[in-house]
Design a protein around this motif. Structure first.
Motif, PDB file in Angstrom:
ATOM      1  N   LYS A   1      -5.323   2.325  15.726  1.00 22.00           N
ATOM      2  CA  LYS A   1      -4.740   3.186  14.936  1.00 22.00           C
ATOM      3  C   LYS A   1      -3.145   3.320  15.080  1.00 22.00           C
ATOM      4  CE  LYS A   1      -6.351   7.520  13.331  1.00 22.00           C
ATOM      5  NZ  LYS A   1      -7.011   8.715  13.270  1.00 22.00           N
TER       6      LYS A   1
ATOM      7  N   GLU B   1      -6.971  -2.264   9.243  1.00 19.37           N
ATOM      8  CA  GLU B   1      -7.396  -1.360   8.007  1.00 19.37           C
ATOM      9  C   GLU B   1      -7.094   0.034   8.784  1.00 19.37           C
ATOM     10  OE1 GLU B   1      -8.772  -1.405   4.934  1.00 19.37           O
ATOM     11  OE2 GLU B   1      -8.861  -3.937   4.838  1.00 19.37           O
TER      12      GLU B   1
ATOM     13  N   THR C   1      -2.370   3.306  11.342  1.00 23.98           N
ATOM     14  CA  THR C   1      -1.393   4.097  10.718  1.00 23.98           C
ATOM     15  C   THR C   1      -0.162   4.478  11.299  1.00 23.98           C
ATOM     16  OG1 THR C   1      -2.276   5.966  11.998  1.00 23.98           O
ATOM     17  CG2 THR C   1      -3.350   5.932   9.730  1.00 23.98           C
TER      18      THR C   1
ATOM     19  N   PRO D   1      -2.629  -1.751   5.418  1.00 20.14           N
ATOM     20  CA  PRO D   1      -2.641  -1.383   3.996  1.00 20.14           C
ATOM     21  C   PRO D   1      -2.703   0.223   4.225  1.00 20.14           C
ATOM     22  CG  PRO D   1      -4.897  -2.234   4.604  1.00 20.14           C
ATOM     23  CD  PRO D   1      -3.967  -2.715   5.584  1.00 20.14           C
ATOM     24  N   ASN D   2      -2.670   0.736   5.539  1.00 16.41           N
ATOM     25  CA  ASN D   2      -2.742   2.054   5.583  1.00 16.41           C
ATOM     26  C   ASN D   2      -1.738   2.730   6.508  1.00 16.41           C
ATOM     27  OD1 ASN D   2      -4.834   3.070   4.028  1.00 16.41           O
ATOM     28  ND2 ASN D   2      -6.126   1.890   5.429  1.00 16.41           N
TER      29      ASN D   2
ATOM     30  N   VAL E   1       1.465   4.495   7.906  1.00 20.36           N
ATOM     31  CA  VAL E   1       1.975   5.759   7.161  1.00 20.36           C
ATOM     32  C   VAL E   1       3.345   5.954   7.807  1.00 20.36           C
ATOM     33  CG1 VAL E   1       1.768   8.164   7.274  1.00 20.36           C
ATOM     34  CG2 VAL E   1      -0.016   6.905   6.647  1.00 20.36           C
TER      35      VAL E   1
ATOM     36  N   ASN F   1       1.643   0.359  -0.630  1.00 23.09           N
ATOM     37  CA  ASN F   1       1.736   0.849   0.546  1.00 23.09           C
ATOM     38  C   ASN F   1       1.576   2.419   0.485  1.00 23.09           C
ATOM     39  OD1 ASN F   1       4.480   2.071   0.928  1.00 23.09           O
ATOM     40  ND2 ASN F   1       4.962   0.118  -0.440  1.00 23.09           N
ATOM     41  N   LYS F   2       1.628   2.766   1.679  1.00 27.18           N
ATOM     42  CA  LYS F   2       1.339   4.404   1.883  1.00 27.18           C
ATOM     43  C   LYS F   2       2.331   4.898   2.819  1.00 27.18           C
ATOM     44  CE  LYS F   2      -3.817   4.674   0.708  1.00 27.18           C
ATOM     45  NZ  LYS F   2      -3.901   3.007   0.606  1.00 27.18           N
TER      46      LYS F   2
END
Ligand code: NAG
Ligand code: NAG
Ligand code: NAG
Ligand code: NAG
Ligand code: NAG
Ligand code: NAG
Ligand code: NAG
Ligand code: NAG
Length: 379
Positions: free
Chosen positions: A70, A92, A95, A116-117, A119, A140-141
């Motif tokens: 993460k 995936e 963040t 893709p995630n 942040v 994108n986020k």
């Protein structure tokens, strides 16, 4: 076997050679070790879903990262470029990615496509000279991007524009551009960051805010401390007024307290947006140096370009010269007082003689007897 176990830093499976009887057993154990090691790469520390590979002189992002990572720290290493191969496997769940202090020079196309995630991305303390506008995937986020002290000096503006104007950072809320060397940011720098609320431009050598630069983003916090701003234009102030909740930090700029700053001073006194308004001080002119901006009388804001000062000194000079001339004149008079006296007497005498002559003639002319006599004598 032993070295593999150590390099992985994972829990050991007891493997006394005496216990290993068959080849199958041996294979099984090896498999177990490999499986339990899977993820935590060499020279990294893994705990739950956080992976830290810090200050290890790595020249690449470690390959086999646990797929459930993460938060990833790869800071203080020696990675000069990020390419499409830097993250070969999809992560995936990632963040947060911290890549601070890596001497990074370039970010290529599609680098972040496998994250893709993502942040929060920290790219601070690098030396970017190139940054592809296709580095981030379209969907994108990314919400936080740290580009503090990230650019190689002389190429900084074009490179940062490439990142920000790609039109892909639509979710970006927090942008840190502090400690760079921008001077001037073009008007359309932040135009496509339609969700940006927190912008730091602290210590970035900004000399002026262009019309429209800060118009688009719905800014809430704007840090402009420690730049080279001498004043803010009326247009910039009007743009600030249009953002109701905006908070601005402005201390540490060399404010120039002459007539040009009048509008800004009025605005400062009336606006509640400037958080550190009491910490703004004048740098120019010399007479007002270090004076708090809010405490400067508007009448003291002289225009350095006007003639007032020059005229004042020239009047004083003229007065002095006139006084000197007068003094010399008086001195001359005093020194020549005898000559002047004599001269006056002479004039008086001359006048008297002259007048007496007239008088005499008049008397002769006005006496009829003498007149006749004179007529006769004329004949
Ligand atoms: C960092 O990498 C460069 C080559 O990319 C190399 O020349 C340099 O010696 C490395 N620095 C350190 C401290 O390892
Ligand atoms: C960006 O990074 C710098 C240093 O690496 C840090 O001091 C700063 O707080 C970071 N900015 C944000 C918004 O997290
Ligand atoms: C930036 O500076 C380096 C040397 O410091 C120079 O080689 C390069 O040409 C400069 N680039 C630009 C765009 O000025
Ligand atoms: C300001 O930014 C420069 C880099 O542009 C950096 O070297 C310097 O340390 C920064 N100053 C402060 C006080 O952070
Ligand atoms: C936004 O900026 C302010 C002021 O610099 C800071 O205190 C705040 O923590 C920032 N918020 C975020 C989410 O970074
Ligand atoms: C900024 O706006 C003001 C007033 O709207 C205008 O007078 C000035 O020329 C503009 N400056 C630039 C650089 O466009
Ligand atoms: C002061 O600010 C208020 C709104 O905050 C505004 O309506 C008013 O026109 C301002 N006055 C001056 C002199 O700028
Ligand atoms: C003003 O400056 C002082 C001293 O430099 C600092 O302690 C204080 O936090 C500043 N105030 C604001 C609102 O930034």
């Amino acid at each position: 076997m032993r070295s593999l176990r150590e390099s992985c830093g994972c829990e050991s499976v007891e493997t006394r050679s005496g216990a290993l009887k068959s080849g199958i057993m041996r294979l099984l154990v090896l498999l177990l070790v490999v499986l339990s090691c899977h993820g935590c790469p060499d020279r990294c520390l893994c705990s739950s879903q956080t992976v830290k590979c810090q200050n290890q002189d790595l020249d690449n992002i470690p390959r086999s990262l646990p797929s459930n990572t993460k938060i990833l720290f790869v800071t203080g290493n020696n990675i000069s470029r990020l390419t499409v191969d830097s993250f070969p496997n999809s992560l995936e769940m990632l963040t947060d990615l911290y890549l601070s202090g890596n001497e990074l020079e370039s970010v290529g196309e599609m680098v972040f496509d496998n994250l893709p995630n993502l942040v929060r991305l920290d790219l601070s303390n690098n030396k970017f000279q190139a940054f592809s506008d296709r580095a981030f995937p379209d969907d994108n986020k990314l919400q936080m991007l740290n580009l503090s002290k990230s650019f190689h000096d002389n190429s900084s503006v074009e490179v940062v524009l490439n990142v920000l104007q790609s039109g892909k950072l639509l979710m970006l809320k927090v942008l840190d551009l502090s400690n760079n060397n921008f001077l001037i940011l073009p008007e359309d720098t932040f135009r496509s960051l339609s969700n940006l609320v927190n912008l730091s431009l602290q210590n970035s050598s900004i000399i002026s805010i262009q019309n429209g630069t800060l118009k688009v983003p719905p800014l809430h916090d704007l840090d402009l401390r420690d730049n080279s701003l001498k004043y803010l234009s009326t247009t910039a102030l009007a743009e600030f007024d249009l953002k109701p909740g905006l908070r601005i930090w402005l201390a540490g700029n060399p404010w120039r307290c002459d007539c040009i700053i009048e509008d800004m001073l009025m605005w400062l006194k009336n606006s509640s947006q400037v958080v550190d308004v009491h910490n703004l001080t004048c740098t120019d002119p010399e007479a007002l140096r270090r004076r708090r901006l809010l405490q400067v009388e508007p009448s003291k804001l002289k225009c350095s370009g006007d003639m007032e000062g020059v005229l004042e000194t020239s009047y004083v000079f003229l007065g002095l010269v006139l006084a000197l001339i007068g003094l010399i004149f008086l001195l001359v008079l005093y020194l020549n007082r005898k000559g002047i006296k004599r001269w006056m007497y002479n004039i008086r005498d001359a006048c008297r003689d002259h007048m007496e002559g007239y008088h005499y003639r008049y008397e002769i002319n006005s006496d009829p007897r003498l007149a006749n006599l004179s007529i006769n004598s004329d004949v």
